[in-house]
Each structure stands twice: as structure tokens, then as C-alpha cells.
Design a protein around this motif. Structure first.
Motif, mmCIF file in Angstrom:
data_model
loop_
_atom_site.group_PDB
_atom_site.id
_atom_site.type_symbol
_atom_site.label_atom_id
_atom_site.label_comp_id
_atom_site.label_asym_id
_atom_site.label_seq_id
_atom_site.Cartn_x
_atom_site.Cartn_y
_atom_site.Cartn_z
ATOM 1 N N LYS A 216 0.826 -1.204 0.000
ATOM 2 C CA LYS A 216 0.000 0.000 0.000
ATOM 3 C C LYS A 216 0.861 1.256 0.000
ATOM 4 O O LYS A 216 1.837 1.350 0.742
ATOM 5 N N GLY A 217 0.502 2.203 -0.864
ATOM 6 C CA GLY A 217 1.188 3.480 -0.900
ATOM 7 C C GLY A 217 2.466 3.511 -1.718
ATOM 8 O O GLY A 217 3.075 4.566 -1.865
ATOM 9 N N VAL A 218 2.876 2.364 -2.268
ATOM 10 C CA VAL A 218 4.111 2.294 -3.060
ATOM 11 C C VAL A 218 3.768 2.493 -4.533
ATOM 12 O O VAL A 218 3.009 1.711 -5.096
ATOM 13 N N PRO A 219 4.311 3.536 -5.169
ATOM 14 C CA PRO A 219 4.010 3.735 -6.599
ATOM 15 C C PRO A 219 4.766 2.717 -7.464
ATOM 16 O O PRO A 219 5.934 2.427 -7.215
ATOM 17 N N HIS A 220 4.064 2.191 -8.459
ATOM 18 C CA HIS A 220 4.654 1.232 -9.400
ATOM 19 C C HIS A 220 4.499 1.776 -10.807
ATOM 20 O O HIS A 220 3.400 2.116 -11.232
ATOM 21 N N HIS A 221 5.611 1.853 -11.525
ATOM 22 C CA HIS A 221 5.638 2.376 -12.893
ATOM 23 C C HIS A 221 5.633 1.228 -13.891
ATOM 24 O O HIS A 221 6.337 0.238 -13.703
ATOM 25 N N SER A 222 4.868 1.400 -14.951
ATOM 26 C CA SER A 222 4.888 0.410 -16.026
ATOM 27 C C SER A 222 6.027 0.739 -16.981
ATOM 28 O O SER A 222 6.681 1.776 -16.860
ATOM 29 N N GLU A 223 6.210 -0.121 -17.948
ATOM 30 C CA GLU A 223 7.105 0.183 -19.056
ATOM 31 C C GLU A 223 6.433 1.271 -19.899
ATOM 32 O O GLU A 223 5.232 1.490 -19.810
ATOM 33 N N TRP A 224 7.220 1.924 -20.743
ATOM 34 C CA TRP A 224 6.666 2.901 -21.679
ATOM 35 C C TRP A 224 6.048 2.167 -22.857
ATOM 36 O O TRP A 224 6.552 1.121 -23.285
ATOM 37 N N LEU A 225 4.962 2.716 -23.384
ATOM 38 C CA LEU A 225 4.258 2.157 -24.535
ATOM 39 C C LEU A 225 3.991 3.283 -25.528
ATOM 40 O O LEU A 225 3.474 4.336 -25.147
ATOM 41 N N THR A 226 4.327 3.055 -26.792
ATOM 42 C CA THR A 226 4.064 4.047 -27.833
ATOM 43 C C THR A 226 2.632 3.902 -28.337
ATOM 44 O O THR A 226 2.199 2.809 -28.686
ATOM 45 N N VAL A 227 1.916 5.018 -28.335
ATOM 46 C CA VAL A 227 0.558 5.064 -28.878
ATOM 47 C C VAL A 227 0.681 5.706 -30.258
ATOM 48 O O VAL A 227 0.775 6.922 -30.384
ATOM 49 N N ASP A 228 0.720 4.864 -31.290
ATOM 50 C CA ASP A 228 0.921 5.384 -32.640
ATOM 51 C C ASP A 228 -0.402 5.517 -33.391
ATOM 52 O O ASP A 228 -1.465 5.114 -32.899
ATOM 53 N N GLN A 229 -0.336 6.108 -34.564
ATOM 54 C CA GLN A 229 -1.551 6.352 -35.345
ATOM 55 C C GLN A 229 -2.256 5.052 -35.704
ATOM 56 O O GLN A 229 -3.489 4.991 -35.707
ATOM 57 N N ALA A 230 -1.511 4.000 -35.998
ATOM 58 C CA ALA A 230 -2.138 2.718 -36.342
ATOM 59 C C ALA A 230 -2.986 2.192 -35.181
ATOM 60 O O ALA A 230 -4.096 1.689 -35.384
ATOM 61 N N MET A 231 -2.475 2.324 -33.946
ATOM 62 C CA MET A 231 -3.238 1.886 -32.774
ATOM 63 C C MET A 231 -4.507 2.729 -32.632
ATOM 64 O O MET A 231 -5.593 2.206 -32.364
ATOM 65 N N ILE A 232 -4.368 4.029 -32.812
ATOM 66 C CA ILE A 232 -5.515 4.937 -32.713
ATOM 67 C C ILE A 232 -6.557 4.595 -33.772
ATOM 68 O O ILE A 232 -7.760 4.528 -33.482
ATOM 69 N N ASP A 233 -6.118 4.331 -34.990
ATOM 70 C CA ASP A 233 -7.036 3.978 -36.082
ATOM 71 C C ASP A 233 -7.775 2.671 -35.788
ATOM 72 O O ASP A 233 -8.987 2.567 -36.042
ATOM 73 N N ARG A 234 -7.058 1.676 -35.254
ATOM 74 C CA ARG A 234 -7.711 0.394 -34.917
ATOM 75 C C ARG A 234 -8.765 0.593 -33.834
ATOM 76 O O ARG A 234 -9.837 0.002 -33.880
ATOM 77 N N PHE A 235 -8.453 1.438 -32.861
ATOM 78 C CA PHE A 235 -9.420 1.712 -31.797
ATOM 79 C C PHE A 235 -10.636 2.441 -32.364
ATOM 80 O O PHE A 235 -11.776 2.133 -32.002
ATOM 81 N N ALA A 236 -10.399 3.385 -33.260
ATOM 82 C CA ALA A 236 -11.503 4.103 -33.899
ATOM 83 C C ALA A 236 -12.414 3.117 -34.632
ATOM 84 O O ALA A 236 -13.646 3.211 -34.543
ATOM 85 N N ASP A 237 -11.816 2.176 -35.344
ATOM 86 C CA ASP A 237 -12.620 1.173 -36.060
ATOM 87 C C ASP A 237 -13.395 0.299 -35.091
ATOM 88 O O ASP A 237 -14.568 -0.013 -35.321
ATOM 89 N N ALA A 238 -12.759 -0.110 -34.002
ATOM 90 C CA ALA A 238 -13.428 -0.989 -33.032
ATOM 91 C C ALA A 238 -14.591 -0.292 -32.336
ATOM 92 O O ALA A 238 -15.601 -0.921 -32.026
ATOM 93 N N THR A 239 -14.464 1.013 -32.101
ATOM 94 C CA THR A 239 -15.495 1.750 -31.357
ATOM 95 C C THR A 239 -16.393 2.597 -32.251
ATOM 96 O O THR A 239 -17.328 3.219 -31.765
ATOM 97 N N MET A 240 -16.065 2.633 -33.554
ATOM 98 C CA MET A 240 -16.811 3.433 -34.530
ATOM 99 C C MET A 240 -16.800 4.916 -34.183
ATOM 100 O O MET A 240 -17.737 5.643 -34.433
ATOM 101 N N ASP A 241 -15.700 5.369 -33.589
ATOM 102 C CA ASP A 241 -15.503 6.774 -33.248
ATOM 103 C C ASP A 241 -14.406 7.315 -34.150
ATOM 104 O O ASP A 241 -13.219 7.258 -33.827
ATOM 105 N N TRP A 242 -14.805 7.838 -35.306
ATOM 106 C CA TRP A 242 -13.861 8.307 -36.315
ATOM 107 C C TRP A 242 -13.755 9.831 -36.345
ATOM 108 O O TRP A 242 -13.520 10.416 -37.401
#
Length: 150
Positions: free
Chosen positions: A12-38
Motif C-alpha cells: 500500500k502506498g508504493v508507486p509502481h511504474h509500467s514500461e513505456w508504450l508508444t501510442v501510434d496512429q495505427a493503434m488509434i485507427d484500430r481503436f476508432a474502427d473498433a469503437t466506430m468513433d472516427w
């Protein structure tokens, strides 16, 4: 208090950091297609360049949905005997600043509470911050409630 609960309480109370992840346009486009939010701020780099964002940005819900992945990439306490974990909900979510296409994000999670609801059934709340590399303000802040069973 069970041994498992004691192990979790110690974190409890100990911060834990994840690895860095790149959010690129291809990922954004796939999410837009999955959610139909274009909406153009997500999928049209040319039009988005003329907005206050200066280019495309990730959907807030995309960033939020990446928390499950990011949390697997932290140094938080792992329970080898856990059978299943499930999302229970969020007590609070705020989308503080945009994540521009090509940005790197990471989560910082801090366990704020954990309890054993029934034998082998636990509920925890984590304070979450999604950081954007090179940005002062976080992209997302949230209070995330999960349950798990051992």
C-alpha cells in the motif's frame, strides 16, 4: 489477517511504474474502427493539424483501456495463486491532457486500499496516473477498483 492480505497491505502506498508504450496512429485507427468513433481529431492527421492539438490524439477511452496492459508491466505485487481478476469499475476518471499520436505513455499505480470480501475474494483500489513522456500533466488520473479470486 490472511498471509495474502498482509502481502498486499505491505504494498500500500508504493508507486509502481509500467514500461513505456508508444501510442501510434495505427493503434488509434484500430481503436476508432473498433469503437466506430472516427472523429477527425483521432483519425485525420491533415484536419487535426489545424486544431488546437496540432495533430491527431488518442481517444481518452483508448488510453483508459490500455491500463490492463500497462498494469501487467509494473513491479506491483503479483499473486501466483490468483485464479482470475476482474474490473469492478472506476470511482473517478479524468482525462487531463491529450496523448498525441506517436507519444509514449506509462502508468503509475499506487494501491490505496485492499480488503478480503470473502475467503479468497479480494477487492483493491488503485490510484492511477497515466503519464506522457515529456509532458508535465498526466493524460489520465483515475481511481480503479478491481476484484480477484484465489
Amino acid at each position: 489477517m490472511s498471509d495474502m492480505l498482509a502481502r498486499l497491505q505491505a504494498d500500500k502506498g508504493v508507486p509502481h511504474h509500467s514500461e513505456w508504450l508508444t501510442v501510434d496512429q495505427a493503434m488509434i485507427d484500430r481503436f476508432a474502427d473498433a469503437t466506430m468513433d472516427w472523429q477527425h481529431i483521432h483519425v485525420d492527421p491533415e484536419r487535426a493539424r489545424d486544431t488546437r492539438f496540432g495533430g491527431t490524439i488518442a481517444h481518452g477511452f483508448l488510453v483508459l483501456s490500455l491500463l490492463s496492459y500497462l498494469e501487467q508491466k509494473t513491479t506491483a505485487v503479483r499473486l501466483p495463486d490468483m485464479k482470475v481478476g476482474v474490473n469492478y469499475g472506476f470511482d473517478r476518471v479524468r482525462f487531463v491532457s491529450p496523448v498525441r499520436a506517436g507519444s509514449r505513455i506509462r502508468s503509475v499505480s499506487t494501491l490505496s486500499s485492499v480488503k478480503e470480501k470473502n475467503p479468497g475474494h479480494f477487492e483493491q483500489t488503485q490510484d492511477i496516473r497515466v503519464e506522457v513522456e515529456g509532458q508535465e500533466k498526466p493524460a489520465v488520473v483515475a481511481s480503479w477498483v478491481t476484484q480477484f479470486f484465489v
